[in-house]
Design a protein around this motif. Sequence first.
Motif, PDB file in Angstrom:
ATOM      1  N   TYR A   1      49.758  18.443 -21.888  1.00 17.79           N
ATOM      2  CA  TYR A   1      49.214  17.768 -23.072  1.00 17.79           C
ATOM      3  C   TYR A   1      48.860  16.354 -22.628  1.00 17.79           C
ATOM      4  N   CYS A   2      47.569  16.040 -22.615  1.00 16.30           N
ATOM      5  CA  CYS A   2      47.145  14.704 -22.194  1.00 16.30           C
ATOM      6  C   CYS A   2      46.709  13.963 -23.451  1.00 16.30           C
ATOM      7  N   VAL A   3      47.415  12.901 -23.745  1.00 16.85           N
ATOM      8  CA  VAL A   3      47.229  12.239 -25.039  1.00 16.85           C
ATOM      9  C   VAL A   3      46.368  10.994 -24.857  1.00 16.85           C
ATOM     10  N   PHE A   4      45.206  11.012 -25.465  1.00 15.91           N
ATOM     11  CA  PHE A   4      44.272   9.876 -25.442  1.00 15.91           C
ATOM     12  C   PHE A   4      44.418   9.166 -26.786  1.00 15.91           C
ATOM     13  N   GLU A   5      45.227   8.125 -26.746  1.00 14.23           N
ATOM     14  CA  GLU A   5      45.649   7.474 -27.983  1.00 14.23           C
ATOM     15  C   GLU A   5      44.461   6.915 -28.779  1.00 14.23           C
ATOM     16  N   ARG A   6      43.579   6.223 -28.065  1.00 19.12           N
ATOM     17  CA  ARG A   6      42.502   5.503 -28.746  1.00 19.12           C
ATOM     18  C   ARG A   6      41.500   6.436 -29.436  1.00 19.12           C
ATOM     19  N   GLU A   7      41.212   7.583 -28.792  1.00 20.00           N
ATOM     20  CA  GLU A   7      40.193   8.477 -29.352  1.00 20.00           C
ATOM     21  C   GLU A   7      40.781   9.561 -30.239  1.00 20.00           C
ATOM     22  N   ASP A   8      42.096   9.532 -30.489  1.00 17.38           N
ATOM     23  CA  ASP A   8      42.749  10.569 -31.307  1.00 17.38           C
ATOM     24  C   ASP A   8      42.533  11.968 -30.730  1.00 17.38           C
ATOM     25  N   VAL A   9      42.685  12.083 -29.437  1.00 17.47           N
ATOM     26  CA  VAL A   9      42.434  13.373 -28.782  1.00 17.47           C
ATOM     27  C   VAL A   9      43.642  13.795 -27.949  1.00 17.47           C
ATOM     28  N   ILE A  10      43.909  15.094 -27.973  1.00 16.98           N
ATOM     29  CA  ILE A  10      44.893  15.672 -27.050  1.00 16.98           C
ATOM     30  C   ILE A  10      44.148  16.716 -26.221  1.00 16.98           C
ATOM     31  N   ALA A  11      44.168  16.548 -24.906  1.00 16.19           N
ATOM     32  CA  ALA A  11      43.516  17.521 -24.026  1.00 16.19           C
ATOM     33  C   ALA A  11      44.603  18.460 -23.498  1.00 16.19           C
ATOM     34  N   ARG A  12      44.441  19.745 -23.785  1.00 13.87           N
ATOM     35  CA  ARG A  12      45.477  20.709 -23.389  1.00 13.87           C
ATOM     36  C   ARG A  12      44.978  21.635 -22.294  1.00 13.87           C
ATOM     37  N   SER A  13      45.874  21.975 -21.387  1.00 15.74           N
ATOM     38  CA  SER A  13      45.532  23.007 -20.408  1.00 15.74           C
ATOM     39  C   SER A  13      46.812  23.698 -19.960  1.00 15.74           C
ATOM     40  N   VAL A  14      46.648  24.785 -19.225  1.00 16.05           N
ATOM     41  CA  VAL A  14      47.780  25.637 -18.876  1.00 16.05           C
ATOM     42  C   VAL A  14      47.642  26.083 -17.424  1.00 16.05           C
TER      43      VAL A  14
END
Length: 731
Positions: free
Chosen positions: A149-162
């Motif tokens: 879970y990569c959390v990009f605070e400023r853009e309100d985005v969570i990038a998920r991968s497995v």
Amino acid sequence: MAIYFEEQKKIFEFHTTNSTYLIGIAPEGYVGHIYYGERLSGRTDNYLLRMEEIPFTPSVNKREKLGFLDSFPMEYPTGGIGDFRESCLNVRNEKGQMGSELFYVSHEIYDGKKKLEGLPASFGTKEEVQTLELLLEDPVLGMQVVLSYCVFEREDVIARSVRIVNGGSETLTLEKAYSACLDMDNEAFEMINLCGAWARERHIQRGAVRCGKQSVSSARGESSHQEHPFMALVAPGTDQQRGKVYAMHFVYSGNFLAQVELNQFDSIRMVMGINAEQFGWVLSPGESFQAPEVILTYSGEGLGKMSRSFHDFYRNHMIRSVYNHKKRPILINNWEATYFDFDNEKLLQIAREAKRCGIEMLVMDDGWFGKRNVDDNSLGDWVVNEEKIKGGLKKLVDQVNEIGLEFGIWFEPEMISPDSDLYRAHPDWALQINKREGTMCRNQYVLDLSRKEIVDHVYEAVAKILRGANIRYVKWDMNRLLTDLGSAHLDAAHHQELFHRYVLGLYELQERLVTEFPGLLLENCSGGGGRFDPGMLYYSPQIWCSDDTDAIERLVIQEGTGLIYPLAAMGAHVSDCPNHIVGRITPFETRGHVALAGTFGYELDITKIPDEQRVMICEQTKMYHKYNDLVREGDYYRIASYRENHKFDAWAVVSKDKREVLLTYVQVLAEPNKRSRKLYLQGFDANAYYRLEGTERVYSGGMLMYGGFLTEVLEGDFVSRLYHFVREEQA
Ligand code: GLA
């Protein structure tokens, strides 16, 4: 810090500027989804996992494990052991039995973000993104699964991968390996997707979520014209400015599935990943599989906020081209001007005329290589046709440069024509099923990019052309779908890997291209917008939006595309009329205004159009230079939708500092009893004053947003206006 771990309660918290995401670990180690939504502050809890309710958790009452698995909100559900909703991971053991179960082992939180092996993915500095890696394990299979879970605070985005690792001793077969899941209670959600066809890509579609499964997908080998790897769930009543939105977008250019499922307990499972149809991956002991990334965002302020989060995210963390934040050259492409019927003299005439009008680049489209005068030959033979381009490519490029234009070129590198020297030399290089005649499409076959020697050959063929002349732009086309999934080098066990291996081969090609030619402006294309996805955006800052360049058709295509993609990613040109696809005649001015909302360029024979239109091109190229910084970098607001009202369309771009606003208004159909139209604008500073350029009118931002702006009373169909508002210095 965007990510916290609450040790005692075993809760992971991610906080972005406007959202919070909570993950809880159940006593047995199951990883559950607690919450995603408005940003929370203070202490959190895991009661939303309903672990005290019947059915009890397995550790309390083992005989009810099935009931538990069938309702527990999972972060990454697995198939075969009792969760009957859509699973994200199906694994077969050597005996052919399918089943797996994942338990929390450990975790790591770190600043920054790792690359995904062989795949396009978002990026960010240690200040911009923080990552949680959850390590889960199936102790029976000895399989580890890492949820990132990569959390990009400023853009309100969570990038998920497995990432799935076979740490055991037997060979495992993945039959499904999705990238993300979101389990939530239903709130009468509606689903938004982008659907279409060739020449009408990415039309917005919205409908109620019903009991059972609803999905969009592709099994065509590319993300496709028809359906898009995007899904949003919205609460009823959600519009541009209000309402809850949960959205997922897949960073992948091949087969995908995006699905929502409403189940017996009125809960929702939303999943996204590589389409499991015709997918399989053999994992020998020690091997791992990386599933692509899903971009997840939540907006509590409607679809407009969602769009702006995606736009900012892609501009800041996905597009790596040096052109990302740069004005792109205004190009003229000869496709609709000449089709295959051109030679160097014709191209030079176009270039000379284009230069006079302020155009900055000539792009030579299909037909310059092999013996290609129609579309049934020569793909694969990337050697210039000197009967058309007399004296060779370098000479032509130099002449175009001397006129004062840059030069760009078209390729379709993934393809092979049966009538080509390449096919005659290597008939086994095309995808094909043993003994079966290949399915033809546009008279061509697809190269087997799962094979390294073919990727190497294709790369060298393209690179050789680029090394030989001053070529600044490439249009990378792909004009047919993948069928006949057979590769001469894969054995039976590995054949299900072919679709994904093809995409990996494509990514390798583009990676090599942008690495060797970092200054190259790459524009991806697939019969128009058939492979317009964040995966391709990683390599090319712009993608040809659609072969349909009709200004009115484009309103709907660009509205759907702009719902997720930054405007500067949308390839958009002014083309000739009657339009070559729909035969419609629209004013030249309107065509310019609509193309201005994208990359901007021309697709017409500038030597043949009336003089007045050439004069307008001079004005339009100036207009592009004036507004492009704003359009490229600003915040996008959808003001009105022709798709919804069937009469008019309007959108605005607001500079980040709110000093400037460009509003585009298109009256599609004229009506009787003419009146001005009232548009409720958005994005202004309510307390500032704005002058409407070219007039003495000064409006307060609040008045424009809450009272509305009155457009001019316009005559006729298909007419448009640009309104440029500039903030006055005084308050
Ligand atoms: C595709 C593209 C067009 C053009 C043709 C050339 O259809 O979308 O823009 O390049 O191929 O064959």
